[in-house]
Design a protein around this motif. Structure first.
Motif, PDB file in Angstrom:
ATOM      1  N   PHE A 214      95.260 156.866  25.109  1.00  0.00           N
ATOM      2  CA  PHE A 214      96.219 155.808  25.412  1.00  0.00           C
ATOM      3  C   PHE A 214      97.462 156.426  26.066  1.00  0.00           C
ATOM      4  CE2 PHE A 214      93.714 154.519  21.754  1.00  0.00           C
ATOM      5  CZ  PHE A 214      93.304 153.239  22.093  1.00  0.00           C
ATOM      6  N   THR A 215      97.911 155.786  27.149  1.00  0.00           N
ATOM      7  CA  THR A 215      99.079 156.272  27.879  1.00  0.00           C
ATOM      8  C   THR A 215     100.055 155.118  28.099  1.00  0.00           C
ATOM      9  OG1 THR A 215      97.682 157.860  29.062  1.00  0.00           O
ATOM     10  CG2 THR A 215      99.877 157.443  29.963  1.00  0.00           C
ATOM     11  N   LYS A 216     101.288 155.295  27.653  1.00  0.00           N
ATOM     12  CA  LYS A 216     102.312 154.265  27.858  1.00  0.00           C
ATOM     13  C   LYS A 216     102.838 154.361  29.294  1.00  0.00           C
ATOM     14  CE  LYS A 216     106.535 152.353  25.845  1.00  0.00           C
ATOM     15  NZ  LYS A 216     107.572 152.509  24.785  1.00  0.00           N
ATOM     16  N   ILE A 217     102.865 153.205  29.995  1.00  0.00           N
ATOM     17  CA  ILE A 217     103.279 153.193  31.396  1.00  0.00           C
ATOM     18  C   ILE A 217     104.699 152.654  31.565  1.00  0.00           C
ATOM     19  CG2 ILE A 217     102.674 152.414  33.717  1.00  0.00           C
ATOM     20  CD1 ILE A 217     100.644 154.302  32.392  1.00  0.00           C
ATOM     21  N   ILE A 225     105.239 145.437  27.371  1.00  0.00           N
ATOM     22  CA  ILE A 225     104.920 146.858  27.488  1.00  0.00           C
ATOM     23  C   ILE A 225     103.453 147.035  27.880  1.00  0.00           C
ATOM     24  CG2 ILE A 225     104.904 149.081  26.311  1.00  0.00           C
ATOM     25  CD1 ILE A 225     107.664 147.879  26.750  1.00  0.00           C
ATOM     26  N   VAL A 226     103.239 147.882  28.888  1.00  0.00           N
ATOM     27  CA  VAL A 226     101.893 148.117  29.415  1.00  0.00           C
ATOM     28  C   VAL A 226     101.438 149.522  29.043  1.00  0.00           C
ATOM     29  CG1 VAL A 226     100.456 148.214  31.483  1.00  0.00           C
ATOM     30  CG2 VAL A 226     102.335 146.547  31.342  1.00  0.00           C
ATOM     31  N   TRP A 227     100.208 149.597  28.493  1.00  0.00           N
ATOM     32  CA  TRP A 227      99.555 150.874  28.194  1.00  0.00           C
ATOM     33  C   TRP A 227      98.233 150.916  28.948  1.00  0.00           C
ATOM     34  CZ3 TRP A 227     100.933 154.544  24.174  1.00  0.00           C
ATOM     35  CH2 TRP A 227     102.092 154.216  23.453  1.00  0.00           C
ATOM     36  N   ASP A 228      97.906 152.070  29.496  1.00  0.00           N
ATOM     37  CA  ASP A 228      96.573 152.300  30.049  1.00  0.00           C
ATOM     38  C   ASP A 228      95.714 152.958  28.982  1.00  0.00           C
ATOM     39  OD1 ASP A 228      97.100 151.209  32.474  1.00  0.00           O
ATOM     40  OD2 ASP A 228      97.218 153.107  33.582  1.00  0.00           O
ATOM     41  N   TRP A 229      94.427 152.681  29.016  1.00  0.00           N
ATOM     42  CA  TRP A 229      93.497 153.373  28.122  1.00  0.00           C
ATOM     43  C   TRP A 229      92.342 153.956  28.927  1.00  0.00           C
ATOM     44  CZ3 TRP A 229      88.385 151.952  27.693  1.00  0.00           C
ATOM     45  CH2 TRP A 229      88.032 150.683  28.165  1.00  0.00           C
ATOM     46  N   ALA A 254      94.425 152.805  37.795  1.00  0.00           N
ATOM     47  CA  ALA A 254      95.578 152.975  36.917  1.00  0.00           C
ATOM     48  C   ALA A 254      96.643 151.925  37.202  1.00  0.00           C
ATOM     49  CB  ALA A 254      96.156 154.372  37.097  1.00  0.00           C
ATOM     50  N   SER A 255      97.450 151.637  36.177  1.00  0.00           N
ATOM     51  CA  SER A 255      98.595 150.745  36.363  1.00  0.00           C
ATOM     52  C   SER A 255      99.592 151.414  37.302  1.00  0.00           C
ATOM     53  CB  SER A 255      99.264 150.453  35.010  1.00  0.00           C
ATOM     54  OG  SER A 255      98.362 149.800  34.142  1.00  0.00           O
ATOM     55  N   THR A 256     100.296 150.605  38.067  1.00  0.00           N
ATOM     56  CA  THR A 256     101.242 151.151  39.049  1.00  0.00           C
ATOM     57  C   THR A 256     102.661 150.739  38.695  1.00  0.00           C
ATOM     58  OG1 THR A 256     100.917 149.225  40.485  1.00  0.00           O
ATOM     59  CG2 THR A 256      99.523 151.158  40.882  1.00  0.00           C
TER      60      THR A 256
END
Length: 466
Positions: A214-217, A225-229, A254-256
């Motif tokens: 999990f990565t907080k963007i 709040i947006v997280w990528d997994w 990935a989220s931008t």
């Protein structure tokens, strides 16, 4: 002739009461026989002889003794004794177990449910007769087909690939987003915030450790709040992979981040101000296993709540199911934690033990933890169970008087239910049998007195000539 007839009348009493002693003795002898039903003797008189007719045409009749009119069985339920064997069964109510003799094909019936497994894993009684039942459909768990031998030979639980993983994690809201331009690398902990592992099965039952990173963007336009997994697995288990090298599964976008606003990517989780999941972007992952067929796994992070026009309920959740947003993965202040991680699928397994329920269903518990219904015991009922033929060894057979059996499932059509881990005992009442024995003994003695008295009368008659 009259005095001589008295001898035969007494003899009929001795014969009848002698047979009655046999019946009572048989009851007492079977006080511990499983499912035994006690017998009762009913006496009846013998055709009388007319010795004269009066003017009023009233016949004067003298009886010719006694005989056994019928021997009936008491069909009352016997007491139930608990056991520790999963193949012991007792019938509560009407019905008989159907047992097939493998040597002759003859079907016998019994109330004795002390069953065991033979060397071929057939469910049998103590004499080797095979218990009859219905096979259960693997999906519906309902009885299908005709009555057949209950056999557990060659049973196994085939491996089933994992198709869904449900993730319940708590992401730390205090985590600081990584530097812009950081590229995810499953082998580099510096490219993600948190990791959690789950074991999944391929189609052959082999387990593979799948890591979820999990990565907080940052924040989206609505302030959520947006997280990528991401998901990764050791490349040694994948076709074309390298053992020891963690390999990402799937090709997510990935989220931008632009002008401080995040646009969620194809594998992202969006959390509202209360830490609830409001949008779940979670496409199914396809694992191209090295030695097994590819399998597709759906990742479920919980039922997203949705939030207004930005995250309509119809599209906020990957499974299309709305909820509170708090039943799966959430974002809260505090340390990262995985509360639960569940998945379906299982490895191959073999039959470990059996279990039975009140409907007569026999379940197999396998070494891989799976439990499924295998057979349901069949019960037979006759128009007149009391006149079945007794052939020994607690077995009964159909007779002309009993009528043809009707086979059915326990608890249906007037049939009783099954008590698992139990056996039905004999319904013989010892106190009542001893009372019967006293009555029969006195009757026998009284008839012997009749013969003795008649003999004395004959002796007196012989003295007349002298």
């Amino acid at each position: 002739m009259g005095i001589y007839n008295a001898l035969f009348i007494g003899a009929s009493g001795l014969s009848s009461f002698g047979e009655a002693v046999r019946v009572v003795g048989d009851n007492i002898a079977n006080v511990n026989s499983l499912g035994f039903k006690s017998q009762n003797v009913n006496f009846s008189d013998v055709l009388s002889q007319t010795v004269g007719v009066t003017r009023s045409n009233i016949a004067n009749q003298v009886g010719n003794g006694v005989r056994i009119g019928s021997i009936t069985r008491d069909q009352q339920q016997g007491s139930i004794q608990n056991t520790t064997s999963p193949t012991d069964m007792a019938i509560n109510g009407n019905g008989l177990f159907a047992l097939r003799d493998p040597a002759t094909g003859q079907t016998n019936y019994s109330r004795a449910g002390a069953f065991i497994l033979d060397q071929n894993f057939n469910l049998i009684d103590g004499q080797g007769n095979i218990v009859q039942g219905y096979a259960l459909d693997a999906v519906s768990q309902k009885a299908v087909g005709n009555v057949k031998d209950i056999s557990f030979a060659n049973l196994a639980a085939q491996a089933q690939a994992t198709t869904q993983v449900t993730v319940g994690s708590t992401l730390d809201s205090n985590a600081v987003p990584l530097a812009t331009g950081t590229v995810f690398n499953p082998a580099d902990p510096a490219t993600f915030h948190f990791k959690s592992d789950v074991n999944v099965y391929d189609g052959l039952g082999q387990t593979h450790a799948v890591s979820l990173q999990f990565t907080k963007i940052g924040q989206d336009a609505a302030g959520n709040i947006v997280w990528d997994w991401h998901a990764s697995v050791d490349g040694g288990g994948l076709a074309g992979g390298t053992a020891g090298t963690q390999t990402q599964v799937g090709a997510p976008t990935a989220s931008t981040l632009a002008a401080g606003v995040v646009t969620p990517g194809t594998q992202s989780l969006v959390f509202g101000p209360g830490g609830e999941l409001v949008q779940e972007n979670s496409p199914a992952l396809t694992f191209n296993w090295l030695n097994a067929a590819p399998s597709t796994v759906a990742m479920n992070f919980g039922n997203a709540a949705g939030q207004g026009a930005t995250y309509p309920v119809a599209t906020a959740d990957a499974q299309g199911i709305s909820g509170t947003g708090l039943d799966g993965t959430v974002q809260m202040a505090g340390s990262f934690a995985t509360r639960q991680m569940t998945r379906d699928g299982f490895a191959a397994g073999f039959l470990n033990k059996l279990e039975t329920d009140s409907s007569g269903k026999v379940f197999g518990v396998f070494t891989n933890g799976q439990r499924r219904g295998l057979f349901q015991v069949a019960l037979a009922n006759f128009p007149n169970n009391a006149v079945l033929g007794h052939v020994g060894n607690n077995l009964l057979q159909e007779t002309i008087a009993s009528g043809a059996p009707v086979l059915g499932l326990p608890g249906s059509g007037g049939l009783g239910t099954i008590s698992p881990y139990a056996l039905e005992q004999s319904n013989v009442d010892l106190a009542a049998e001893f009372v019967k024995l006293i009555v029969v003994q006195r009757g026998y003695e009284a008839n012997s007195k009749t013969i003795l008295t008649t003999d004395q009368m004959l002796s007196s008659l012989m003295q007349v000539k002298r």
